[in-house]
Scaffold this motif. Sequence first.
Motif, PDB file in Angstrom:
ATOM      1  N   GLN A 193     -27.151 -59.003  75.595  1.00 17.20           N
ATOM      2  CA  GLN A 193     -28.193 -58.124  75.578  1.00 17.20           C
ATOM      3  C   GLN A 193     -29.069 -58.178  74.358  1.00 17.20           C
ATOM      4  N   LYS A 194     -28.464 -58.021  73.038  1.00 15.32           N
ATOM      5  CA  LYS A 194     -29.190 -57.973  71.899  1.00 15.32           C
ATOM      6  C   LYS A 194     -29.918 -59.332  71.426  1.00 15.32           C
ATOM      7  N   ASP A 195     -29.580 -60.479  72.317  1.00 14.09           N
ATOM      8  CA  ASP A 195     -30.146 -61.835  72.205  1.00 14.09           C
ATOM      9  C   ASP A 195     -30.075 -62.211  70.570  1.00 14.09           C
ATOM     10  N   PRO A 196     -29.193 -62.540  70.006  1.00 17.09           N
ATOM     11  CA  PRO A 196     -29.146 -63.191  68.820  1.00 17.09           C
ATOM     12  C   PRO A 196     -29.685 -64.454  68.676  1.00 17.09           C
ATOM     13  N   LEU A 197     -29.820 -65.152  69.707  1.00 18.37           N
ATOM     14  CA  LEU A 197     -30.379 -66.496  69.534  1.00 18.37           C
ATOM     15  C   LEU A 197     -31.659 -66.427  69.417  1.00 18.37           C
ATOM     16  N   HIS A 254     -36.458 -55.744  66.383  1.00 19.65           N
ATOM     17  CA  HIS A 254     -35.422 -55.500  67.371  1.00 19.65           C
ATOM     18  C   HIS A 254     -35.701 -56.720  68.425  1.00 19.65           C
ATOM     19  N   THR A 255     -34.734 -57.375  68.868  1.00 19.01           N
ATOM     20  CA  THR A 255     -34.813 -58.554  69.736  1.00 19.01           C
ATOM     21  C   THR A 255     -34.117 -58.515  70.907  1.00 19.01           C
ATOM     22  N   ALA A 256     -33.635 -57.181  71.303  1.00 22.42           N
ATOM     23  CA  ALA A 256     -32.939 -57.267  72.456  1.00 22.42           C
ATOM     24  C   ALA A 256     -33.528 -57.533  73.724  1.00 22.42           C
ATOM     25  N   ARG A 257     -33.115 -58.193  74.895  1.00 21.54           N
ATOM     26  CA  ARG A 257     -33.679 -58.717  75.999  1.00 21.54           C
ATOM     27  C   ARG A 257     -33.993 -57.519  76.944  1.00 21.54           C
ATOM     28  N   TRP A 258     -32.849 -56.536  77.165  1.00 21.58           N
ATOM     29  CA  TRP A 258     -32.885 -55.404  77.918  1.00 21.58           C
ATOM     30  C   TRP A 258     -32.316 -54.398  76.987  1.00 21.58           C
ATOM     31  N   GLU A 259     -32.895 -52.917  77.486  1.00 19.78           N
ATOM     32  CA  GLU A 259     -32.262 -51.759  76.657  1.00 19.78           C
ATOM     33  C   GLU A 259     -32.373 -50.609  77.458  1.00 19.78           C
ATOM     34  N   GLY A 260     -31.924 -49.399  76.737  1.00 15.57           N
ATOM     35  CA  GLY A 260     -32.065 -48.191  77.190  1.00 15.57           C
ATOM     36  C   GLY A 260     -32.920 -47.633  76.373  1.00 15.57           C
ATOM     37  N   ALA A 277     -40.737 -54.537  67.328  1.00 17.75           N
ATOM     38  CA  ALA A 277     -39.879 -54.765  68.600  1.00 17.75           C
ATOM     39  C   ALA A 277     -40.425 -55.849  69.422  1.00 17.75           C
ATOM     40  N   ARG A 278     -39.433 -56.919  69.874  1.00 17.47           N
ATOM     41  CA  ARG A 278     -39.632 -57.830  71.039  1.00 17.47           C
ATOM     42  C   ARG A 278     -40.318 -56.815  72.128  1.00 17.47           C
ATOM     43  N   LYS A 279     -41.458 -57.636  72.874  1.00 20.13           N
ATOM     44  CA  LYS A 279     -41.847 -56.733  73.932  1.00 20.13           C
ATOM     45  C   LYS A 279     -41.200 -56.969  75.234  1.00 20.13           C
ATOM     46  N   VAL A 280     -40.522 -56.001  75.594  1.00 21.39           N
ATOM     47  CA  VAL A 280     -39.429 -56.274  76.948  1.00 21.39           C
ATOM     48  C   VAL A 280     -39.917 -54.892  77.700  1.00 21.39           C
ATOM     49  N   GLU A 281     -40.050 -54.978  79.021  1.00 23.13           N
ATOM     50  CA  GLU A 281     -40.460 -53.769  79.991  1.00 23.13           C
ATOM     51  C   GLU A 281     -39.593 -52.504  79.609  1.00 23.13           C
ATOM     52  N   SER A 282     -38.402 -52.739  79.204  1.00 26.37           N
ATOM     53  CA  SER A 282     -37.513 -51.397  78.951  1.00 26.37           C
ATOM     54  C   SER A 282     -37.812 -50.827  77.825  1.00 26.37           C
ATOM     55  N   GLY A 285     -43.011 -47.633  76.369  1.00 30.85           N
ATOM     56  CA  GLY A 285     -43.029 -45.942  76.391  1.00 30.85           C
ATOM     57  C   GLY A 285     -42.390 -45.342  75.318  1.00 30.85           C
ATOM     58  N   LEU A 286     -41.502 -46.107  74.626  1.00 31.51           N
ATOM     59  CA  LEU A 286     -40.732 -45.482  73.375  1.00 31.51           C
ATOM     60  C   LEU A 286     -41.602 -45.406  71.964  1.00 31.51           C
ATOM     61  N   GLY A 287     -42.731 -46.117  72.135  1.00 35.41           N
ATOM     62  CA  GLY A 287     -43.473 -45.791  70.901  1.00 35.41           C
ATOM     63  C   GLY A 287     -43.396 -46.910  69.579  1.00 35.41           C
ATOM     64  N   TYR A 288     -42.663 -47.787  69.856  1.00 35.91           N
ATOM     65  CA  TYR A 288     -42.454 -48.857  68.881  1.00 35.91           C
ATOM     66  C   TYR A 288     -43.602 -50.007  68.699  1.00 35.91           C
ATOM     67  N   PRO A 289     -43.942 -50.425  67.723  1.00 28.76           N
ATOM     68  CA  PRO A 289     -44.983 -51.460  67.697  1.00 28.76           C
ATOM     69  C   PRO A 289     -44.517 -52.704  68.238  1.00 28.76           C
ATOM     70  N   PHE A 290     -44.907 -53.378  68.983  1.00 25.59           N
ATOM     71  CA  PHE A 290     -44.441 -54.865  69.590  1.00 25.59           C
ATOM     72  C   PHE A 290     -44.777 -55.798  68.730  1.00 25.59           C
ATOM     73  N   ALA A 291     -43.875 -56.748  68.652  1.00 27.20           N
ATOM     74  CA  ALA A 291     -44.336 -58.059  67.818  1.00 27.20           C
ATOM     75  C   ALA A 291     -44.748 -59.284  68.713  1.00 27.20           C
ATOM     76  N   GLY A 292     -44.270 -59.269  69.967  1.00 29.39           N
ATOM     77  CA  GLY A 292     -44.626 -60.313  71.005  1.00 29.39           C
ATOM     78  C   GLY A 292     -43.519 -60.480  72.069  1.00 29.39           C
ATOM     79  N   GLU A 293     -43.677 -61.624  72.756  1.00 29.22           N
ATOM     80  CA  GLU A 293     -42.691 -61.923  73.607  1.00 29.22           C
ATOM     81  C   GLU A 293     -41.691 -63.048  73.501  1.00 29.22           C
ATOM     82  N   THR A 294     -42.142 -63.854  72.688  1.00 28.30           N
ATOM     83  CA  THR A 294     -41.506 -65.189  72.383  1.00 28.30           C
ATOM     84  C   THR A 294     -41.183 -65.231  70.861  1.00 28.30           C
ATOM     85  N   PRO A 295     -39.968 -66.301  70.617  1.00 33.49           N
ATOM     86  CA  PRO A 295     -39.660 -66.144  68.937  1.00 33.49           C
ATOM     87  C   PRO A 295     -40.793 -66.601  68.153  1.00 33.49           C
TER      88      PRO A 295
END
Length: 343
Positions: A193-197, A254-260, A277-282, A285-295
Amino acid sequence: MTDQKIVLHVSEAYGGGVQAAIQRYANNSPGLNHRLIVRDRVAHDIDSDFSIETVNYEGSVGGFLLAARRHILDLRPEVVHLHSSFAGLLRVFDFGPDIQIVYTPHAYAFLRQDCSLISRWMFRIVEMALSVRRQTIAAISPFEAAQAAVLAGRQTRVKYLPNIVEQINHNPQRCLIDRAKAEVVMAGRISPQKDPLFFAEAARKSKSDVRWTWIGDGDPEARAALNEAGVFVTGWLPNALVMKHLGSADLYLHTARWEGAPITLLEAAALGTPILARKVESMVGLGYPFAGETPSDVAKAVDRFFSDSSYHEQTRKLTDESVRVHTSEAQSQALTILYGGER
């Protein structure tokens, strides 16, 4: 014998974010008699000062569900609040009209990216079947609320119950942990879930001369991959030391693949640590700035954070705004609507 309305919280996986969330629900609805029946994850205990009447169960998930059902029938609480998917299976039972059922998914199981498509569809079918029962789904993020609304039957209410961070004694000077370099941190269980890789790959691709740290522990192979990428892994730490690490970091990534709606991010933000934060759909709406979708995209965002002062300030400003939105007052109001106040 108390005259307070009883709210029984049921958690098959009590620890980490779920444990922190339940504690804050109790703190922000003090006129109610909160109780717990849980199946502990001892390694994930957040080691905080919290004392309410608790029944602990040791055994299988099936055994826990049967034990929880018996406990509900014996206690007859006014409200039963089910936390996460396995506890949510208790919705299959009819406890009668005098018991209000509240269910918080804490990230729906069908969002998991570490299992097959067939398994995810099975999770969704189960959630659809159980979501038509009489209940309130208390979603912890705008995305989770939208998912719940799609599943909900005519007897189901959907309410937004925001996660919040309690007041943290924030020292503007920040109690720094001794280190020679700026630091990027991520906190949580080393798990799919947290995607350490993903975190490890971003660390490899970053050109910034910074220290990369993972606060937590978990899967040995994934931990080894973090180490190979030059990431320092702290192992499991007492909550006070986790807060010190969060408060001393220069950036929380924050690099999680999915979240609450991860509480650790709120804690980091309240301690004054900027968040990307890594940009994932979950997370939308939480208000955090996104860093992108890929490493690669995330690594570039981290590099920009440390080299571009305007981007650094923008990230800090958006992080600060997330704390102002997720307040104890907002959660207290939501809980009053959810539980109905005192008896």
